[in-house]
Each structure stands twice: as C-alpha cells, then as structure tokens.
Design a protein around this motif. Structure first.
Motif, mmCIF file in Angstrom:
data_model
loop_
_atom_site.group_PDB
_atom_site.id
_atom_site.type_symbol
_atom_site.label_atom_id
_atom_site.label_comp_id
_atom_site.label_asym_id
_atom_site.label_seq_id
_atom_site.Cartn_x
_atom_site.Cartn_y
_atom_site.Cartn_z
ATOM 1 N N THR A 1 0.854 -1.186 0.000
ATOM 2 C CA THR A 1 0.000 0.000 0.000
ATOM 3 C C THR A 1 0.893 1.240 0.000
ATOM 4 O O THR A 1 2.101 1.158 0.269
ATOM 5 C CB THR A 1 -0.896 0.043 1.252
ATOM 6 N N ALA A 2 0.292 2.390 -0.248
ATOM 7 C CA ALA A 2 1.047 3.639 -0.250
ATOM 8 C C ALA A 2 1.654 3.903 1.124
ATOM 9 O O ALA A 2 2.794 4.369 1.230
ATOM 10 C CB ALA A 2 0.154 4.802 -0.676
ATOM 11 N N VAL A 3 0.930 3.587 2.186
ATOM 12 C CA VAL A 3 1.449 3.789 3.542
ATOM 13 C C VAL A 3 2.626 2.846 3.792
ATOM 14 O O VAL A 3 3.660 3.260 4.338
ATOM 15 C CB VAL A 3 0.337 3.602 4.600
ATOM 16 N N ILE B 1 6.449 3.881 4.777
ATOM 17 C CA ILE B 1 7.138 3.351 5.957
ATOM 18 C C ILE B 1 8.479 2.742 5.550
ATOM 19 O O ILE B 1 9.503 2.977 6.201
ATOM 20 C CB ILE B 1 6.256 2.325 6.702
ATOM 21 N N ALA B 2 8.491 1.979 4.475
ATOM 22 C CA ALA B 2 9.740 1.373 3.993
ATOM 23 C C ALA B 2 10.751 2.448 3.598
ATOM 24 O O ALA B 2 11.940 2.353 3.924
ATOM 25 C CB ALA B 2 9.451 0.444 2.813
ATOM 26 N N ALA B 3 10.285 3.506 2.924
ATOM 27 C CA ALA B 3 11.181 4.594 2.512
ATOM 28 C C ALA B 3 11.742 5.321 3.729
ATOM 29 O O ALA B 3 12.934 5.654 3.767
ATOM 30 C CB ALA B 3 10.449 5.571 1.596
ATOM 31 N N ALA B 4 10.913 5.564 4.733
ATOM 32 C CA ALA B 4 11.368 6.235 5.953
ATOM 33 C C ALA B 4 12.413 5.375 6.663
ATOM 34 O O ALA B 4 13.450 5.884 7.114
ATOM 35 C CB ALA B 4 10.185 6.520 6.877
ATOM 36 N N ASN B 5 12.159 4.083 6.748
ATOM 37 C CA ASN B 5 13.126 3.177 7.376
ATOM 38 C C ASN B 5 14.447 3.170 6.616
ATOM 39 O O ASN B 5 15.512 3.153 7.224
ATOM 40 C CB ASN B 5 12.549 1.762 7.485
ATOM 41 N N ASP B 6 14.368 3.208 5.286
ATOM 42 C CA ASP B 6 15.588 3.257 4.464
ATOM 43 C C ASP B 6 16.409 4.507 4.752
ATOM 44 O O ASP B 6 17.633 4.495 4.612
ATOM 45 C CB ASP B 6 15.249 3.204 2.967
ATOM 46 N N LEU B 7 15.740 5.588 5.155
ATOM 47 C CA LEU B 7 16.431 6.836 5.492
ATOM 48 C C LEU B 7 16.892 6.864 6.951
ATOM 49 O O LEU B 7 17.450 7.861 7.408
ATOM 50 C CB LEU B 7 15.507 8.037 5.229
ATOM 51 N N ALA C 1 2.601 15.303 9.231
ATOM 52 C CA ALA C 1 2.572 15.252 7.770
ATOM 53 C C ALA C 1 1.875 13.981 7.293
ATOM 54 O O ALA C 1 1.753 13.004 8.042
ATOM 55 C CB ALA C 1 4.007 15.296 7.226
ATOM 56 N N ALA C 2 1.457 13.992 6.034
ATOM 57 C CA ALA C 2 0.823 12.822 5.425
ATOM 58 C C ALA C 2 1.828 11.685 5.326
ATOM 59 O O ALA C 2 3.023 11.893 5.123
ATOM 60 C CB ALA C 2 0.290 13.175 4.039
ATOM 61 N N ALA C 3 1.295 10.471 5.439
ATOM 62 C CA ALA C 3 2.138 9.279 5.416
ATOM 63 C C ALA C 3 1.722 8.321 4.304
ATOM 64 O O ALA C 3 1.755 7.108 4.467
ATOM 65 C CB ALA C 3 2.077 8.579 6.777
ATOM 66 N N GLY C 4 1.299 8.878 3.167
ATOM 67 C CA GLY C 4 1.005 8.044 2.012
ATOM 68 C C GLY C 4 -0.458 7.939 1.632
ATOM 69 O O GLY C 4 -0.772 7.536 0.531
ATOM 70 N N SER C 5 -1.362 8.271 2.560
ATOM 71 C CA SER C 5 -2.787 8.217 2.228
ATOM 72 C C SER C 5 -3.508 9.374 2.911
ATOM 73 O O SER C 5 -2.946 10.036 3.785
ATOM 74 C CB SER C 5 -3.410 6.882 2.667
#
Length: 159
Positions: A9-11, A15-21, A131-135
């Motif tokens: 899902t977009a969320v 979450i995966a992108a945030a963890n990667d950062l 902030a928005a988190a994908g949805s």
C-alpha cells in the motif's frame, strides 16, 4: 505489510522509505480523512499551523516540493523570486509522477527520486509537526529539524 506478490500500500511504501532513510516512523491511521490541514489538525489534536502540506510545484518545469504550514497559501511570486524561477502549481498527474503518491497523501520524503524541497519557515515555530504518510487517512509526527535533514530542504517564507 503486503503479502508476498502483492503490491505494498502507499502507507507501507512510505514506511519502507522512511526506514531506508534511518527514520523509524510511527504512522497513525485515522478513521476520518486527514486530506485537508483542518481535518488533519482535528484528527491529531494540534494547531492547523503544525500540519505540513506537501504541495508540488514546477520551477521552470522541474518538480519542486513545498512543505507549507497548514493555514498558509504558497505565493508563487514570492517563491519564484526566491528561487529565480517561474513557479506554477503541478497538476494531479504530475504530483503522482514526481512523488509516487496521490494528492492528500503525499509525504514530505520517500519519493521515487529526491525532490528539491522548500520548507515553510512557519513550521519551525513548532516542536513537532504532522505530515501525510502516504494516504488521506495516515499521518506521522516529526520534529522540524529532522524534516529539514531528511528532505535536504531549504527553509524560506512561502506566503
């Protein structure tokens, strides 16, 4: 998370992108929409000014993400003078193409490619912003300094 073979899902993607950062994000999913700044503020119980609106513009045709404080309207003339570029709002198709997310759910980072980002100076008045988190029903909190760091954002007045 999505099952093997299913598209996340977009969320989940955010979450995966945030963890990667290296940012261990905690996403709050609301029963009601957080699509607008007013709705988001009511849902999380904060001032509208502590809501981050992720807005995509084009600066001389290149994507430009502006992270604006909830009640503020971005003045494209001020932004254009600041950047030395012609600035115009992107359409929904451009938002999705540049960010990977639909309007109302665009997070401030975690896009397919890093975007030049301008952060509304008014957001720095708050200890924590949302902030928005994908949805349109998912949000997360973040300290403004961390937001600047993760987006490599330029702080400026935008309204």
């Amino acid at each position: 998370m999505a099952d093997a073979g299913q598209k996340p899902t977009a969320v989940e993607k955010f979450i995966a992108a945030a963890n990667d950062l290296g940012f261990p994000v905690v996403v709050r999913t609301m029963d009601q929409s957080t699509h607008t700044a007013t709705e988001a503020a009511a849902a999380v119980g904060c001032e509208v000014g502590a809501i981050v609106k992720s807005l995509l513009f084009l600066a001389d045709g290149a994507p430009l993400l502006v992270l604006a404080s909830g009640p503020n309207r971005v003045d494209t003339e001020i932004l254009g003078r600041l950047l030395g570029a012609r600035v115009a709002m992107s359409d929904a198709r451009g938002v999705k193409a540049a960010t990977g997310y639909s309007i109302g759910g665009v997070p401030p980072f975690g896009h397919p490619e890093p975007l030049r980002t301008v952060i509304d100076a008014d957001l720095l008045r708050y200890e924590v912003v949302w902030a928005a988190a994908g949805s349109a029903t998912a949000v997360f909190s973040i300290e403004p300094d961390t937001l600047i760091e993760l987006t490599a954002g330029e702080v400026a007045p935008v309204s």
